[in-house]
Design a protein around this motif. Structure first.
Motif, mmCIF file in Angstrom:
data_model
loop_
_atom_site.group_PDB
_atom_site.id
_atom_site.type_symbol
_atom_site.label_atom_id
_atom_site.label_comp_id
_atom_site.label_asym_id
_atom_site.label_seq_id
_atom_site.Cartn_x
_atom_site.Cartn_y
_atom_site.Cartn_z
ATOM 1 N N SER A 132 0.827 -1.206 0.000
ATOM 2 C CA SER A 132 0.000 0.000 0.000
ATOM 3 C C SER A 132 0.862 1.258 0.000
ATOM 4 C CB SER A 132 -0.930 0.008 1.214
ATOM 5 O OG SER A 132 -1.761 1.137 1.178
ATOM 6 N N THR A 133 0.762 2.033 -1.076
ATOM 7 C CA THR A 133 1.450 3.336 -1.137
ATOM 8 C C THR A 133 0.614 4.357 -1.876
ATOM 9 O OG1 THR A 133 3.583 4.378 -1.589
ATOM 10 C CG2 THR A 133 2.691 2.957 -3.314
ATOM 11 N N HIS A 134 -0.595 3.956 -2.242
ATOM 12 C CA HIS A 134 -1.456 4.804 -3.065
ATOM 13 C C HIS A 134 -1.686 6.161 -2.410
ATOM 14 C CE1 HIS A 134 -5.239 6.189 -4.966
ATOM 15 N NE2 HIS A 134 -4.800 5.537 -6.029
ATOM 16 N N GLY A 135 -2.128 6.154 -1.160
ATOM 17 C CA GLY A 135 -2.402 7.416 -0.477
ATOM 18 C C GLY A 135 -1.160 8.266 -0.295
ATOM 19 N N THR A 136 -0.015 7.619 -0.041
ATOM 20 C CA THR A 136 1.246 8.349 0.111
ATOM 21 C C THR A 136 1.615 9.046 -1.192
ATOM 22 O OG1 THR A 136 2.014 6.743 1.761
ATOM 23 C CG2 THR A 136 3.692 8.095 0.688
ATOM 24 N N HIS A 137 1.455 8.338 -2.294
ATOM 25 C CA HIS A 137 1.780 8.899 -3.608
ATOM 26 C C HIS A 137 0.881 10.101 -3.908
ATOM 27 C CE1 HIS A 137 2.777 8.740 -7.975
ATOM 28 N NE2 HIS A 137 3.889 8.163 -7.543
ATOM 29 N N VAL A 138 -0.420 9.962 -3.646
ATOM 30 C CA VAL A 138 -1.375 11.045 -3.879
ATOM 31 C C VAL A 138 -1.047 12.250 -3.005
ATOM 32 C CG1 VAL A 138 -3.789 11.733 -3.578
ATOM 33 C CG2 VAL A 138 -3.231 9.560 -4.698
ATOM 34 N N ALA A 139 -0.750 12.000 -1.720
ATOM 35 C CA ALA A 139 -0.444 13.096 -0.796
ATOM 36 C C ALA A 139 0.788 13.870 -1.267
ATOM 37 C CB ALA A 139 -0.223 12.546 0.607
ATOM 38 N N GLY A 140 1.795 13.156 -1.765
ATOM 39 C CA GLY A 140 2.994 13.824 -2.247
ATOM 40 C C GLY A 140 2.741 14.677 -3.465
ATOM 41 N N ILE A 141 1.904 14.198 -4.377
ATOM 42 C CA ILE A 141 1.573 14.987 -5.568
ATOM 43 C C ILE A 141 0.948 16.312 -5.160
ATOM 44 C CG2 ILE A 141 0.104 15.076 -7.628
ATOM 45 C CD1 ILE A 141 0.385 12.015 -7.783
ATOM 46 N N ILE A 142 0.121 16.279 -4.134
ATOM 47 C CA ILE A 142 -0.583 17.493 -3.725
ATOM 48 C C ILE A 142 0.335 18.462 -2.994
ATOM 49 C CG2 ILE A 142 -2.400 18.404 -2.220
ATOM 50 C CD1 ILE A 142 -4.011 15.885 -2.818
ATOM 51 N N ALA A 143 1.084 17.960 -2.010
ATOM 52 C CA ALA A 143 1.710 18.929 -1.091
ATOM 53 C C ALA A 143 3.053 18.500 -0.533
ATOM 54 C CB ALA A 143 0.746 19.221 0.061
ATOM 55 N N ALA A 144 3.809 17.607 -1.200
ATOM 56 C CA ALA A 144 5.125 17.219 -0.682
ATOM 57 C C ALA A 144 5.949 18.460 -0.349
ATOM 58 C CB ALA A 144 5.855 16.352 -1.703
ATOM 59 N N GLN A 145 6.720 18.346 0.723
ATOM 60 C CA GLN A 145 7.423 19.510 1.266
ATOM 61 C C GLN A 145 8.414 20.096 0.266
ATOM 62 O OE1 GLN A 145 9.236 18.797 5.044
ATOM 63 N NE2 GLN A 145 10.148 20.823 5.207
#
Length: 909
Positions: A293-306
């Motif tokens: 499972s990395t789907h949510g992590t990938h999506v979160a990074g696309i939106i707002a990775a530091q």
């Protein structure tokens, strides 16, 4: 033993003939195809009951002995049960057991539970009681924010989901019930662990590698960051409803809001509760984690990775190297894929997403990204999405990855923004869904973003994924930047601006493959922030030549500025001039919202209404169509017209042209319309008269004039709008006709006095309130009915008579009684005295009396239409104070048949 509450349900199934043919006999596969419900893919799931042979049956399933059967039958009788009901019960119990043993991914829904919607007028206790009566349990009302509350209900172990849905739906207290459908994430890769990825060791010496993030430049994210540099705003809460996210990832741990980010947890048969988010793919509050499972992590990074930490990537809404770095988005991650039970390994449920949307609203999130969906048409999901939208939350959704036009939800709701996946060339991905319900496109192929630790074993890893799941968060980040620039924007405005500022990729305007085109975040932020752009150089297209209709012509042109299509009502308003008459009209585009200035274009209005007609003439047959009021037929050849067709084209108005003809021997034929034939062919029958009229909007905008060339008389004058043109009773043929359309109230083509030669009767009445009415002829109604208006005076004459003699008449008037006889168009009755007519007598004299009878009948207060009187008989009432309201008068050949019943023509005390 079957509970009494269940016996009624099984009897209903038995009556419906859904499963049992006779006692102890189960229907064949052909006769019992099973019951169908939607799966999570939008297809139907057959829940047909398996029928096994005796050799396949277990000991418990084999037929009972005669003794056992007798004992069971006796027990059933004592409990009011029949063998048929028992059989239905057995089949249902078996089907329910098989359903519960089937993985939810195969069913497309969760076995053993359903979602039930009930009105706010119904209490939760009432629904709980209903569930208890059905051997189930109301677990929780998962959403009570709208007009309908949504409850999660477990069902009896002996009941299938299909049966439970049907039973609850039939309950008047229930708005609807449905399965708790599954929802899946929308990345294309089937095994993310094998996708290309990099770890800390690979990038340790690098700065943030935005070169691999080709999509940032493609959607002009960096330009959008610059637009926000001088904006003072508050962080926008963006909810990612997904598989969770890696809270320890170096590019996310400072970005994810730890206080608000949660994992939705629900043990089987228990209510939802939230626990602090632990990462990506944790299973329902346990320590077990999905290793892939990395789907949510990938999506979160696309939106707002530091941004600015010299590691990995920059989120689309991060702000980059500007002063707004990491100041735009407050990321709230909601893990909705925390499993209900072991049967939903890789999916969330509609109930999970509904609960997650409710949580997003409660915590003040203004943007929601849903990189997930289902093909099942769920009312519960649509209801929750609508409530979220109406609360001011913008919902961005992945379009789905089936590669076709398959409907997916919530993507295809009008209340969401549906995002198609395109690659670096601007082409739609072969795997991406598309169609008219999708809105716009964003990069979603080979998208480089953050990976979770459970995939790589490293807290700083990155990789490529593809799918509409990756395209959706790019747009969600753009929507967040728009709200940061202007927190007053509504979800409708955000969607409109994103679509209107998108860069067109396919056919002009919106197309099925890419929607409105690729999102342009810089333009969207600029427009959303309220900066004014001059549109005086805008290109206005899509105008054409239009047909004159008598109404305003208001075309809706396409407006583009620098290649971008602007949206009417959002970016500009439209006004028109000279657009109600034939000639050159002007459309003016005036900037509004983010635009200022004006641009103009012209278009032509043409008077293209076309009236055409053709006649069937003696010897010649059908002659050519004629237009422009030209003559159809012959003159000077003594050829009769036998039939006619009329038609109007290109008017731009509703309505019809209708016409009827008087034919030798047959008299008046029925009305026909729009090119149909009126008259005869092959019978040598002459036309003697014609009536033509318009209906609907045509009649409101045009008068129709027509004149005929009649035997002996030549060209008669112009009749109009249903008047009779020609002759009657003289056996005179029509030989030619001319017909013209004239604007309503326009000048007649010629004289209009001598249009109809007949020995008929003409009359007009003076009506209370309305005064003198127009002339009526030969049986037409003069006056009113249903309006309680009295007749006060009448004039009767014989135009065009060929015999000597006169028409004389007298009326019975309120207060005055019977007045003296008058004749030939003189007034009988009164005007200006408010005196009602109560009765009337009409007769002919001289040769007219020798050749004709005159019939008349009246519509009288209280009595309605009385019978037909004739030749001086009294019609109406006397001594009853009843007003006359309408009258009909007809000439009939001497001794001919009366127009109708002659009974009760006159009433007295």
């Amino acid at each position: 033993m079957i509970r009494k509450g269940r016996i009624k349900r099984y009897l209903a199934l038995l009556i419906a003939g859904s499963m049992v043919l006779s006692t102890g006999m189960v229907a064949s596969a052909e006769e019992n195809p099973g019951v169908n419900i939607q799966t999570g893919t939008g297809q139907t799931q057959n829940t047909e009951t398996e029928v096994r042979t005796e050799t396949e049956q277990t000991e418990e399933e084999r037929p009972q002995s005669t003794e056992d059967k007798t004992q069971e039958d006796q027990a059933q009788k004592e409990n009011g049960q029949s063998g048929d009901v028992q059989t239905v019960h057995s089949e249902e119990v078996q089907a329910a057991a098989e359903e519960r043993a089937t993985p939810a991914e195969e069913l497309g829904y969760v076995p053993g539970e359903i979602l039930v919607s009930y009105s706010t007028d119904v209490s939760e206790d009432e629904v709980a009681q209903t569930a208890e009566e059905k051997d189930g349990e109301l677990i929780e009302t998962v959403d009570d924010s709208g007009d309908q509350n949504l409850a999660l209900v477990t069902i009896s172990d002996e009941t299938t989901v299909e049966t439970a849905v049907a039973e609850y739906t039939a309950d008047p207290a229930i708005a609807y019930a449905e399965p708790n459908y599954l929802m899946e994430s929308y990345e294309e890769s089937g095994d993310v662990a094998t996708a290309t990825q990099e770890t800390t060791d690979d990038i340790k010496s690098q700065a943030e590698d935005t070169g691999k993030q080709w999509y940032l430049d493609y959607v002009k994210a960096k330009d959008a960051w610059k637009e926000l540099e001088n904006v003072t705003g508050e962080k926008v809460k963006v909810a990612v409803i997904d598989t969770g996210a890696d809270i320890n990832h170096e590019d996310l741990k400072q970005i994810i809001d730890r206080k608000l980010s949660v994992e939705l947890v629900r043990e089987e048969g228990d209510t939802y509760h939230t626990e602090a988010l632990r990462g990506d793919g944790y299973k329902n509050g346990t320590g077990e984690q999905n290793a892939k499972s990395t789907h949510g992590t990938h999506v979160a990074g696309i939106i707002a990775a530091q941004s600015g930490n010299q590691l990995g990537i920059q989120g689309t809404g991060s702000g980059g190297e500007t002063a707004k770095a990491n100041q735009i988005i407050n990321l709230v991650v909601i893990d909705a894929f925390s499993k209900v039970n072991e049967k939903t390994e890789d999916s969330a449920t509609v109930g999970d997403v509904v609960k997650a949307l409710s949580y997003a609203r409660e915590t003040g999130c203004k943007i929601v990204n849903l990189s997930l969906g289902t093909q099942a048409q769920s009312q519960a999901l649509e209801q929750a999405v609508t409530e979220t939208y109406e609360s001011g939350v913008t919902i961005v959704c992945a379009a789905g990855n089936d590669g076709g036009t398959t409907a997916t939800y919530p993507s295809d709701y009008d209340t969401t923004i549906s995002v198609i996946n395109i690659d670096a060339s601007g082409a739609k991905s072969d795997r991406s869904n598309y169609g008219s319900a999708k809105d716009l496109s964003a990069p979603g192929t080979d998208i480089y973003s953050t990976y979770s630790v459970n995939v790589s074993g490293n807290e700083t890893s990155y990789g490529y994924l593809s799918g509409t799941s990756m395209a959706s968060p790019i747009v969600a980040a753009g929507a967040a930047m728009m709200l940061y620039a202007n927190p007053n924007l509504t979800p409708t405005q955000i969607k409109s601006i994103l679509c209107s500022t998108a860069v067109d990729l396919g056919a002009e305007g919106k197309d099925d493959l890419t929607g409105y085109g690729c999102v342009d975040l810089a333009a969207a932020v600029q427009v959303g922030s309220g900066q004014k752009t001059d549109l005086s150089q805008a290109e206005i297209s899509g105008l054409a030549d239009y047909s004159y209709t008598g109404k305003e012509i208001t075309p809706d042109p396409t407006v583009r500025l620098s290649g971008k299509r602007l949206i009417s009502g959002t970016d500009y308003t439209i006004s028109y001039s000279e657009n109600k008459k034939p000639g050159t009209a002007t459309v003016t585009i005036t900037g509004t919202g983010a635009y200022t200035g004006q641009a103009t274009a012209t278009f032509q209005i043409q008077d293209s209404a076309k009236l055409k007609y053709r006649v069937h003439a003696q010897t010649y047959g059908w002659m050519n169509w004629v237009t422009g009021g030209k003559s159809a037929g012959t003159t000077g050849e003594s050829k009769r017209l036998e039939s006619i067709r009329l038609q109007i084209e290109n008017t731009g108005y509703s309505g019809e042209i209708q016409y009827c003809t008087q034919v030798q021997t047959y008299g008046w034929l029925d009305w026909v319309k729009n090119g149909a034939e009126s008259g005869t062919t092959g019978q040598s029958k002459r036309l003697e008269a014609i009536r033509i009229k318009l209906t609907g909007e045509l009649a409101e905008h045009y008068d129709i004039y027509y004149r005929v060339h009649a035997q002996t008389y030549g060209w008669l004058d112009w009749a109009k709008n249903g008047e009779i043109a020609g002759t009657e009773w003289y056996s005179k043929r029509l030989e030619a006709i001319e017909v013209r359309l004239v604007e309503k109230g326009g000048t007649a083509p010629g004289n209009t006095t001598n249009v109809y030669k007949h020995p008929g009767v003409r009359y007009q009445t003076h009506v209370q309130t309305y005064g003198w009415q127009g002339n009526k002829f030969d049986g037409d109604l003069s006056g009113t009915t249903g309006l309680a208006k009295r007749l006060e005076g009448i004039k009767i004459s014989l135009p065009g008579q060929d015999y000597t003699g006169e028409i004389t008449y007298q009326t019975h008037v309120q207060t005055y009684g019977w007045q003296d006889w008058v004749k030939n168009g003189a007034l009988a009755g009164t005007t200006g005295e408010s005196k009602r007519l109560e009765g009337i007598r009409i007769k002919l004299t001289g040769e007219m009396a020798e050749h004709y009878d005159i019939y008349y009948r009246v519509h009288s207060q209280t009595y309605g239409w009385l019978g037909w009187a004739k030749n001086g008989e009294e019609a109406g009432t006397e001594g009853l104070s009843k007003r006359l309201e309408a009258i009909q008068i007809r000439l009939v050949e001497k001794g001919g048949k009366a127009p109708g019943s002659t009974a009760n023509a006159f009433r007295t005390k």
